[in-house]
Design an enzyme around this catalytic site. Sequence first.
Site, PDB file in Angstrom:
ATOM      1  N   GLU A  60       0.942  -0.945  -0.266  1.00  0.00           N
ATOM      2  CA  GLU A  60       0.507  -0.313   0.037  1.00  0.00           C
ATOM      3  C   GLU A  60       1.106   1.548  -0.487  1.00  0.00           C
ATOM      4  OE1 GLU A  60      -2.635   1.570  -0.708  1.00  0.00           O
ATOM      5  OE2 GLU A  60      -3.612   0.203   0.835  1.00  0.00           O
ATOM      6  N   VAL A  65       2.457   3.740  -3.260  1.00  0.00           N
ATOM      7  CA  VAL A  65       1.673   3.853  -3.734  1.00  0.00           C
ATOM      8  C   VAL A  65       1.006   5.007  -3.361  1.00  0.00           C
ATOM      9  CG1 VAL A  65      -0.168   4.494  -5.326  1.00  0.00           C
ATOM     10  CG2 VAL A  65       1.624   2.008  -5.396  1.00  0.00           C
ATOM     11  N   LYS A  99       4.592   3.916  -9.928  1.00  0.00           N
ATOM     12  CA  LYS A  99       3.030   3.952  -8.778  1.00  0.00           C
ATOM     13  C   LYS A  99       2.102   3.648  -9.885  1.00  0.00           C
ATOM     14  CE  LYS A  99       5.000   7.026  -5.499  1.00  0.00           C
ATOM     15  NZ  LYS A  99       5.175   8.513  -5.660  1.00  0.00           N
ATOM     16  N   GLY A 107       5.966  11.886   2.367  1.00  0.00           N
ATOM     17  CA  GLY A 107       6.024  12.211   4.005  1.00  0.00           C
ATOM     18  C   GLY A 107       6.307  11.339   4.684  1.00  0.00           C
TER      19      GLY A 107
HETATM   20  P1  NAP Z   1      15.767   7.676   3.300  1.00  0.00           P
HETATM   21  O1  NAP Z   1      15.093   8.085   4.082  1.00  0.00           O
HETATM   22  O2  NAP Z   1      17.037   7.621   2.668  1.00  0.00           O
HETATM   23  O3  NAP Z   1      15.901   6.311   4.241  1.00  0.00           O
HETATM   24  C1  NAP Z   1      16.331   4.819   3.738  1.00  0.00           C
HETATM   25  C2  NAP Z   1      16.569   4.005   5.064  1.00  0.00           C
HETATM   26  O4  NAP Z   1      17.209   3.254   4.324  1.00  0.00           O
HETATM   27  C3  NAP Z   1      18.095   4.167   5.693  1.00  0.00           C
HETATM   28  O5  NAP Z   1      17.808   4.465   7.214  1.00  0.00           O
HETATM   29  C4  NAP Z   1      19.195   4.091   5.120  1.00  0.00           C
HETATM   30  O6  NAP Z   1      19.925   4.000   5.864  1.00  0.00           O
HETATM   31  C5  NAP Z   1      18.410   2.532   4.958  1.00  0.00           C
HETATM   32  N1  NAP Z   1      19.077   1.839   3.738  1.00  0.00           N
HETATM   33  C6  NAP Z   1      19.457   2.419   2.229  1.00  0.00           C
HETATM   34  N2  NAP Z   1      19.875   1.111   2.233  1.00  0.00           N
HETATM   35  C7  NAP Z   1      20.630   0.547   2.994  1.00  0.00           C
HETATM   36  C8  NAP Z   1      20.908  -0.600   2.168  1.00  0.00           C
HETATM   37  N3  NAP Z   1      21.741  -1.012   1.363  1.00  0.00           N
HETATM   38  N4  NAP Z   1      22.078  -1.757   3.786  1.00  0.00           N
HETATM   39  C9  NAP Z   1      20.903  -0.919   5.105  1.00  0.00           C
HETATM   40  N5  NAP Z   1      20.100   0.292   5.536  1.00  0.00           N
HETATM   41  C10 NAP Z   1      20.129   0.469   3.573  1.00  0.00           C
HETATM   42  O7  NAP Z   1      14.349   6.958   2.558  1.00  0.00           O
HETATM   43  P2  NAP Z   1      12.912   7.210   2.846  1.00  0.00           P
HETATM   44  O8  NAP Z   1      12.450   8.359   1.847  1.00  0.00           O
HETATM   45  O9  NAP Z   1      12.618   6.954   4.292  1.00  0.00           O
HETATM   46  O10 NAP Z   1      12.379   6.686   1.499  1.00  0.00           O
HETATM   47  C11 NAP Z   1      12.428   4.649   1.708  1.00  0.00           C
HETATM   48  C12 NAP Z   1      11.449   3.861   1.379  1.00  0.00           C
HETATM   49  O11 NAP Z   1       9.626   5.036   0.859  1.00  0.00           O
HETATM   50  C13 NAP Z   1      11.609   4.170  -0.489  1.00  0.00           C
HETATM   51  O12 NAP Z   1      11.365   2.744  -1.288  1.00  0.00           O
HETATM   52  C14 NAP Z   1      10.691   5.498  -1.217  1.00  0.00           C
HETATM   53  O13 NAP Z   1       9.886   5.416  -2.744  1.00  0.00           O
HETATM   54  C15 NAP Z   1       9.560   5.253  -0.330  1.00  0.00           C
HETATM   55  N6  NAP Z   1       8.689   5.994   0.263  1.00  0.00           N
HETATM   56  C16 NAP Z   1       8.858   6.879   0.436  1.00  0.00           C
HETATM   57  C17 NAP Z   1       7.964   7.979   0.916  1.00  0.00           C
HETATM   58  C18 NAP Z   1       8.350   9.572   1.412  1.00  0.00           C
HETATM   59  O14 NAP Z   1       7.848  10.273   1.098  1.00  0.00           O
HETATM   60  N7  NAP Z   1      10.261  10.076   1.836  1.00  0.00           N
HETATM   61  C19 NAP Z   1       7.401   8.595   0.757  1.00  0.00           C
HETATM   62  C20 NAP Z   1       6.177   6.602   0.136  1.00  0.00           C
HETATM   63  C21 NAP Z   1       7.278   5.683  -0.022  1.00  0.00           C
HETATM   64  P3  NAP Z   1      21.530   4.721   7.071  1.00  0.00           P
HETATM   65  O15 NAP Z   1      20.006   5.559   7.701  1.00  0.00           O
HETATM   66  O16 NAP Z   1      22.303   4.098   7.497  1.00  0.00           O
HETATM   67  O17 NAP Z   1      21.438   5.981   5.467  1.00  0.00           O
HETATM   68  N1  HSE Z   2       9.215  10.848  -3.724  1.00  0.00           N
HETATM   69  C1  HSE Z   2       7.483  10.672  -3.855  1.00  0.00           C
HETATM   70  C2  HSE Z   2       7.043  11.418  -3.897  1.00  0.00           C
HETATM   71  C3  HSE Z   2       7.531  10.266  -2.549  1.00  0.00           C
HETATM   72  O1  HSE Z   2       6.981  12.480  -3.799  1.00  0.00           O
HETATM   73  O2  HSE Z   2       5.679  11.739  -4.455  1.00  0.00           O
HETATM   74  C4  HSE Z   2       6.301   9.109  -2.420  1.00  0.00           C
HETATM   75  O3  HSE Z   2       5.949   7.514  -3.289  1.00  0.00           O
END
Ligand code: NAP
Ligand code: HSE
Length: 433
Positions: free
Chosen positions: A129, A132, A204, A301
Site C-alpha cells: 500500500e 503508491v 506508481k 512524507g
Molecule cells: P531514506 O530516508 O533515504 O531512508 C532509507 C533508509 O534505508 C536509511 O535508514 C538507510 O540507512 C537505509 N538503507 C538504504 N540502503 C541500505 C542498504 N543497502 N543496507 C542497509 N540499509 C540501507 O528513504 P525514505 O524516504 O525513508 O524512503 C524509503 C522507501 O520508502 C523508498 O522506497 C521510498 O520510495 C519509499 N517511500 C518514501 C516516501 C517519502 O515520502 N519519503 C513515501 C512513500 C514511499 P542509513 O540511515 O544508515 O543511511
Molecule cells: N518521492 C515520492 C513523492 C514519495 O514525492 O511522491 C512518495 O512515494
Amino acid sequence: MTTETNVALLGYGTVGGAVDRLLAASAGDIERATGHRVRVVKALVRDTAKERQVADGAAITTDFAEILDDPSIAVVAEVMGGLEPAGAYVVDLLARGKHVVTANKQLVARRAPELFAAASAGGVQLRFEASVCAAIPVIKVLRESLVVTNVHRVLGIVNGTTNFVLTEMEGGKSYAEALADAQARGYAEADPTDDVSGADAAAKMAILATVAFNTRVPLDDVQYAGITEIDPLDVAAARELEMVVRLVGAARLVDGGYDVRVEPAFVDAQHPLAKVDGAFNAVMLQGDAIREITLAGPGAGGTETASAVIADITSVIGTMGTGFLQNDAAWREVPKLAPGASRSPFYFRLLVDDRPGTLAHVAEGLARHEVSIARLVQHQAGSGATLHVVTHEAPAGALAAALGDLAGLEEVRRASRPIPVVSDRGVAELGWA
Ligand code: NAP
Ligand code: HSE
C-alpha cells in the site's frame, strides 16, 4: 489473550523512523483491534553511527542475517528503497516465511511476479500500500472495495514532490528552491531525479494499472515525462486558458488494450485535479458500477507513509495465513494499446508568419488528420504571431502526424510539443464552442 508480535524494519530513514515512532504510539490501538501487541525489535541501516531517535528500544544493526535468522520476527517492513539489496532481502524474507510490507514502488513495479511467487511459496503475504500515494489507501480500495467494479480508468496526481514544486512555482518560488524545500521536508526520493523525471510516478501508475485492470502492466510499457521540460511559456499559456499545469498519471483500458502514461498536462481549473496542491496526491477511479470515486490526501512524507505501512502490518496480522489479498493482483492478460491510439484533447502552440492563408493552412493540416480545433488564441509576436491551439479529443498519433505536417509548412517557424488537456467540461461549457 494478547499475542506478542515482533516486527523488523529494513531501513530507518524518513519512513522507517516514522513507522517506529507511530507504531510505538499506536501499539494500544492495534492490540485492541487485533489482539496482537506489536513491537519493532530490529532495524537494518547502513550506518549505525548516525544519530536516531529510536522509539521503543529497537536494536539498530547493519547485519541483515540478524533479522532473517530471528524466528521471533513475523513481519518485516522494507522501507530502505532501491532495487538491490532490497529485492534480494525481500525474497529471502518471504522464502523464510516472514510477511513483508514494502513502500518500494520501483521494486514492486519491476519485480512483482518474482516477489509474489516467493510469497506464495513461503505461504506468507506481501503488501505494498505505501508504495503508491503514501497515506491514501488506494490499493486497499481497488483490491477490496472495488473488487467487482471493472475499473477502466485511473487518473491522478501520484507524485508529491513534483506537485509540491509546481504549486510552489505558481506562488513565485524558483524550481531549484521548491525542489530543495521538498527534499528538506522528506518528500523526495533519495535521488530526486526519479521524482522530477516522472520515473517515480511511472512506477506508481504501473502498480495502480496492474491492480485496477488485473493484468500485469510492466514498467517499460508506461510512457513517461517529468516536469524538467516545462517551459514558463507553458505555465503562462495554461493560466490564460484558465488551466494549471500538473504532472498527471493516466491509465485507460480501451478497445481491449491498456494505455498507461505519466506526463505534464493542462488541467482545467474547475477539474478536481487542479485543486490538488502541495505534496497532496489524488486518484480518480472510474468503473462500470461506481461511475467515479476520487481519493485524495498526503502523497509523500514520513508519518503519512508510515500510516500506510502500519495499516498493511495490521492487516497482515489480522489475516495471517488466509485471504485473497496475499495473491498477486494480476490474473488475466490484456495487451498494451497500439502506440498513438490513446485519445485526449491537446494543447500546442505554433510560432507562425502573420499573413493571409496561414490559419487556413494550419486548419487544413489538422483536418487532413481529422484533428479538430476546439479553441484558438492568437498573440502577435514580433514580425509573426503565436497561435495557442486546444484541440477536441484526438488520437495522439494523429496529432503527432498533423504537427509533423504543420512543421513543414513555410509559414510555420516553430511548433511546440503537444500537451494533453484534462477537463470534464465540454467545449461549450468552457466557452470554447
Ligand atoms: P531514506 O530516508 O533515504 O531512508 C532509507 C533508509 O534505508 C536509511 O535508514 C538507510 O540507512 C537505509 N538503507 C538504504 N540502503 C541500505 C542498504 N543497502 N543496507 C542497509 N540499509 C540501507 O528513504 P525514505 O524516504 O525513508 O524512503 C524509503 C522507501 O520508502 C523508498 O522506497 C521510498 O520510495 C519509499 N517511500 C518514501 C516516501 C517519502 O515520502 N519519503 C513515501 C512513500 C514511499 P542509513 O540511515 O544508515 O543511511
Ligand atoms: N518521492 C515520492 C513523492 C514519495 O514525492 O511522491 C512518495 O512515494
